[in-house]
Design a protein around this motif. Structure first.
Motif, PDB file in Angstrom:
ATOM      1  N   ARG A  20       0.837  -1.216   0.000  1.00 41.64           N
ATOM      2  CA  ARG A  20       0.000   0.000   0.000  1.00 41.64           C
ATOM      3  C   ARG A  20       0.865   1.257   0.000  1.00 41.64           C
ATOM      4  N   ARG A  21       1.989   1.223   0.739  1.00 42.36           N
ATOM      5  CA  ARG A  21       2.888   2.393   0.706  1.00 42.36           C
ATOM      6  C   ARG A  21       3.467   2.582  -0.695  1.00 42.36           C
ATOM      7  N   ALA A  22       3.776   1.458  -1.386  1.00 39.68           N
ATOM      8  CA  ALA A  22       4.323   1.559  -2.750  1.00 39.68           C
ATOM      9  C   ALA A  22       3.278   2.145  -3.706  1.00 39.68           C
ATOM     10  N   ILE A  23       2.016   1.769  -3.522  1.00 33.96           N
ATOM     11  CA  ILE A  23       0.933   2.330  -4.363  1.00 33.96           C
ATOM     12  C   ILE A  23       0.832   3.847  -4.130  1.00 33.96           C
ATOM     13  N   LEU A  24       0.851   4.252  -2.873  1.00 35.90           N
ATOM     14  CA  LEU A  24       0.771   5.689  -2.555  1.00 35.90           C
ATOM     15  C   LEU A  24       1.977   6.440  -3.126  1.00 35.90           C
ATOM     16  N   ALA A  25       3.165   5.839  -2.996  1.00 39.09           N
ATOM     17  CA  ALA A  25       4.378   6.488  -3.501  1.00 39.09           C
ATOM     18  C   ALA A  25       4.285   6.666  -5.012  1.00 39.09           C
ATOM     19  N   ARG A  26       3.716   5.665  -5.702  1.00 41.99           N
ATOM     20  CA  ARG A  26       3.570   5.784  -7.153  1.00 41.99           C
ATOM     21  C   ARG A  26       2.572   6.876  -7.527  1.00 41.99           C
ATOM     22  N   LEU A  27       1.473   6.954  -6.778  1.00 43.15           N
ATOM     23  CA  LEU A  27       0.462   7.986  -7.058  1.00 43.15           C
ATOM     24  C   LEU A  27       0.998   9.387  -6.737  1.00 43.15           C
ATOM     25  N   GLU A  28       1.981   9.450  -5.884  1.00 49.66           N
ATOM     26  CA  GLU A  28       2.618  10.737  -5.575  1.00 49.66           C
ATOM     27  C   GLU A  28       3.398  11.203  -6.804  1.00 49.66           C
ATOM     28  N   ARG A  29       4.051  10.258  -7.484  1.00 47.77           N
ATOM     29  CA  ARG A  29       4.882  10.604  -8.652  1.00 47.77           C
ATOM     30  C   ARG A  29       4.061  10.812  -9.907  1.00 47.77           C
ATOM     31  N   GLU A  30       2.978   9.986 -10.056  1.00 47.05           N
ATOM     32  CA  GLU A  30       2.300   9.933 -11.361  1.00 47.05           C
ATOM     33  C   GLU A  30       0.952  10.623 -11.413  1.00 47.05           C
ATOM     34  N   ASP A  31       0.484  11.112 -10.277  1.00 50.45           N
ATOM     35  CA  ASP A  31      -0.774  11.855 -10.235  1.00 50.45           C
ATOM     36  C   ASP A  31      -2.003  10.964 -10.397  1.00 50.45           C
ATOM     37  N   LEU A  53      -6.418  -1.604  -2.439  1.00 50.72           N
ATOM     38  CA  LEU A  53      -7.058  -0.339  -2.855  1.00 50.72           C
ATOM     39  C   LEU A  53      -8.296  -0.051  -2.008  1.00 50.72           C
ATOM     40  N   ASP A  54      -9.035  -1.108  -1.640  1.00 49.99           N
ATOM     41  CA  ASP A  54     -10.205  -0.925  -0.760  1.00 49.99           C
ATOM     42  C   ASP A  54      -9.775  -0.325   0.587  1.00 49.99           C
ATOM     43  N   VAL A  55      -8.678  -0.835   1.140  1.00 51.96           N
ATOM     44  CA  VAL A  55      -8.185  -0.326   2.431  1.00 51.96           C
ATOM     45  C   VAL A  55      -7.788   1.147   2.290  1.00 51.96           C
ATOM     46  N   LEU A  56      -7.084   1.470   1.201  1.00 53.26           N
ATOM     47  CA  LEU A  56      -6.664   2.857   0.970  1.00 53.26           C
ATOM     48  C   LEU A  56      -7.872   3.765   0.775  1.00 53.26           C
ATOM     49  N   ASP A  57      -8.884   3.236   0.077  1.00 53.20           N
ATOM     50  CA  ASP A  57     -10.110   4.000  -0.172  1.00 53.20           C
ATOM     51  C   ASP A  57     -10.877   4.236   1.136  1.00 53.20           C
ATOM     52  N   LEU A  61      -7.496   7.703   1.473  1.00 55.74           N
ATOM     53  CA  LEU A  61      -6.177   8.054   0.926  1.00 55.74           C
ATOM     54  C   LEU A  61      -6.147   8.064  -0.598  1.00 55.74           C
ATOM     55  N   ILE A  62      -7.166   7.460  -1.220  1.00 54.18           N
ATOM     56  CA  ILE A  62      -7.257   7.489  -2.695  1.00 54.18           C
ATOM     57  C   ILE A  62      -8.703   7.755  -3.110  1.00 54.18           C
ATOM     58  N   THR A  63      -8.855   8.171  -4.352  1.00 50.03           N
ATOM     59  CA  THR A  63     -10.188   8.211  -4.957  1.00 50.03           C
ATOM     60  C   THR A  63     -10.153   7.329  -6.197  1.00 50.03           C
ATOM     61  N   ARG A  64     -11.287   6.721  -6.519  1.00 51.19           N
ATOM     62  CA  ARG A  64     -11.373   5.904  -7.728  1.00 51.19           C
ATOM     63  C   ARG A  64     -12.485   6.449  -8.603  1.00 51.19           C
ATOM     64  N   SER A  65     -12.196   6.700  -9.872  1.00 55.13           N
ATOM     65  CA  SER A  65     -13.248   7.140 -10.781  1.00 55.13           C
ATOM     66  C   SER A  65     -13.253   6.249 -12.014  1.00 55.13           C
ATOM     67  N   LYS A  66     -14.454   5.882 -12.450  1.00 54.16           N
ATOM     68  CA  LYS A  66     -14.594   4.927 -13.547  1.00 54.16           C
ATOM     69  C   LYS A  66     -15.071   5.635 -14.809  1.00 54.16           C
ATOM     70  N   ILE A  67     -14.314   5.494 -15.889  1.00 52.87           N
ATOM     71  CA  ILE A  67     -14.771   5.987 -17.187  1.00 52.87           C
ATOM     72  C   ILE A  67     -14.714   4.797 -18.125  1.00 52.87           C
ATOM     73  N   GLY A  68     -15.884   4.372 -18.627  1.00 51.58           N
ATOM     74  CA  GLY A  68     -15.955   3.155 -19.443  1.00 51.58           C
ATOM     75  C   GLY A  68     -15.505   1.974 -18.613  1.00 51.58           C
ATOM     76  N   ARG A  69     -14.480   1.272 -19.084  1.00 56.16           N
ATOM     77  CA  ARG A  69     -14.000   0.101 -18.341  1.00 56.16           C
ATOM     78  C   ARG A  69     -12.795   0.420 -17.456  1.00 56.16           C
TER      79      ARG A  69
ATOM     80  N   ARG B   7      11.010  -1.535   9.298  1.00 63.13           N
ATOM     81  CA  ARG B   7      10.912  -0.576  10.410  1.00 63.13           C
ATOM     82  C   ARG B   7       9.672   0.303  10.252  1.00 63.13           C
ATOM     83  N   LEU B   8       9.401   0.740   9.001  1.00 64.98           N
ATOM     84  CA  LEU B   8       8.191   1.546   8.763  1.00 64.98           C
ATOM     85  C   LEU B   8       6.933   0.737   9.075  1.00 64.98           C
ATOM     86  N   ASP B   9       6.915  -0.557   8.653  1.00 68.87           N
ATOM     87  CA  ASP B   9       5.782  -1.450   8.980  1.00 68.87           C
ATOM     88  C   ASP B   9       5.512  -1.409  10.479  1.00 68.87           C
ATOM     89  N   ARG B  10       6.569  -1.614  11.268  1.00 72.21           N
ATOM     90  CA  ARG B  10       6.424  -1.680  12.725  1.00 72.21           C
ATOM     91  C   ARG B  10       5.995  -0.354  13.331  1.00 72.21           C
TER      92      ARG B  10
END
Lengths: 117, 117
Positions: A20-31, A53-57, A61-69, B7-10
């Motif tokens: 989940r931290r890696a997902i957030l870090a990626r969304l920080e870089r890629e918008d 993603l459900d936990v983050l939602d 911490l995230i928003t999800r929007s659906k356009i088409g598929r 460490r961040l996990d903990r």
């Protein structure tokens, strides 16, 4: 409605997992990113990514929007700000040690200047 | 040895619980406290408090030192600093909106100055 303490519980719980931290870090870089693009770097299967993603939602911490598929995922930084504000009170512990270091350096410098005179 | 991600996990896992956050907040104000003093404001029993202290200790967030029969608990802020450093990358999201606000205010001010001339 979840109160302040409950929101902090959820935010920190969401941040415990490295995926989940890696997902957030990626969304920080890629918008913004699609779910399949987000899932791509991980060895885990798509349903497992969806659960993260459900936990983050749930933590806001995230928003999800659906356009088409395509579902587009975006970062929602407000809970991170709240968590940081909670952690910030401890900042004085390391800024104090920095202050002491600066004071020591300044004292040393003034001693050296005195000796030179 | 636990790596950076571990460490961040903990740290985040230790911060999930409101009782543990209350203990950390108290140690921020009081510098040091005995276990019985720490347990006193909570409705939970001493063994439950001890378990929370174990979690905080495992995360490196507190130190415990025993003199005679009294165990003194102190805050160890290093993991909090590490967690804050991880969260800090998201700071640009709210500082950006602040920058935009400042830029707007400055533009407005210079427009007003021009009109006055």
């Amino acid at each position: 409605m979840v109160n302040y303490s409950g929101r902090l519980d959820r935010t920190f719980a969401a941040l415990v997992d490295p995926t989940r931290r890696a997902i957030l870090a990626r969304l920080e870089r890629e918008d913004a990113a699609s779910i399949s693009a987000l899932a791509q770097p991980f060895a885990i299967k798509l349903p497992a990514v969806m659960k993260h993603l459900d936990v983050l939602d749930d933590a806001g911490l995230i928003t999800r929007s659906k356009i088409g598929r395509t579902v587009t995922v975006r970062l929602r930084p407000a809970p991170i700000r709240e968590a940081m504000d909670w952690l910030r009170r401890y900042e004085r512990f390391w800024s104090q040690s920095l202050d002491r270091l600066v004071a020591y350096a300044e004292r040393e410098e003034s001693e050296t200047t005195k000796k030179r005179r």
